[in-house]
Design a protein around this motif. Structure first.
Motif, PDB file in Angstrom:
ATOM      1  N   GLU A  96       0.920  -1.308  -0.031  1.00  0.00           N
ATOM      2  CA  GLU A  96       0.007   0.026   0.062  1.00  0.00           C
ATOM      3  C   GLU A  96       1.024   1.356   0.076  1.00  0.00           C
ATOM      4  O   GLU A  96       0.585   2.237  -0.675  1.00  0.00           O
ATOM      5  N   GLU A 100       0.961   4.494  -2.691  1.00  0.00           N
ATOM      6  CA  GLU A 100       0.607   5.648  -2.197  1.00  0.00           C
ATOM      7  C   GLU A 100       1.695   6.409  -2.762  1.00  0.00           C
ATOM      8  O   GLU A 100       1.542   7.572  -3.422  1.00  0.00           O
ATOM      9  N   LEU A 116      -5.439   1.246  -5.112  1.00  0.00           N
ATOM     10  CA  LEU A 116      -5.731   1.711  -3.870  1.00  0.00           C
ATOM     11  C   LEU A 116      -7.172   1.699  -3.349  1.00  0.00           C
ATOM     12  O   LEU A 116      -7.718   0.969  -2.345  1.00  0.00           O
ATOM     13  N   TRP A 123      -9.707   3.874   1.053  1.00  0.00           N
ATOM     14  CA  TRP A 123      -9.517   4.529  -0.011  1.00  0.00           C
ATOM     15  C   TRP A 123     -10.531   4.846  -0.985  1.00  0.00           C
ATOM     16  O   TRP A 123     -10.226   5.634  -2.047  1.00  0.00           O
TER      17      TRP A 123
END
Length: 146
Positions: A96, A100, A116, A123
């Motif tokens: 993750e 990001e 995401l 998200w």
């Protein structure tokens, strides 16, 4: 194989963590070396071959699971899942985090957003807000009836 189905894939957290670390290391790729010298691009950055973004499915396959859903099932439902829960959750958080970071790169931003929103909790807030909006149409039926 007992009454509970297949035996667990991993006997210890340490064994699983080793495989996780190997997966993330494999995603880093290898530097391009020519005659023993690191090669650099025009901007002065090292050229890295075979670098790839880590994914949940890639992580699952590296751990020997059939796919993403098997990893998620193992995390939550296996007899020994309590001892593996933190290890798997931490590995998923590493994936993750990388996604990001991709949000800040023009070429990978849209794909990162998609991944995401569809693979990680929290998200999809924009999607939920859109679904909760009601653009109401008011029907006024004030025609007198006789």
């Amino acid at each position: 194989m007992g009454a509970g189905g297949r035996p667990p894939k991993y006997k210890s957290v340490k064994e699983m963590q080793k495989k996780i670390d190997e997966y993330f290391e494999s995603c880093e790729g290898k530097p391009l070396m020519i005659n023993g010298e690191q090669q650099y691009n025009k901007q002065g950055y090292p050229i890295i071959l075979d670098r790839k973004h880590p994914t949940i499915t890639g992580l699952a396959l590296a751990l020997g699971f059939s796919g993403r859903s098997d990893l998620l099932y193992y995390q939550k439902h296996k007899k020994d899942s309590d001892k593996f829960y933190d290890t798997i959750t931490r590995a998923k958080s590493r994936v993750e985090e990388q996604m990001e970071e991709s949000l800040f790169h023009k070429d990978s931003s849209n794909g990162a957003q998609f991944a995401l929103r569809n693979n990680f909790k929290g998200w999809d807030a924009d999607k939920k807000q859109e679904e909760n909006k009601t653009e109401g149409i008011t029907i006024v039926n004030n025609i007198p009836r006789e």
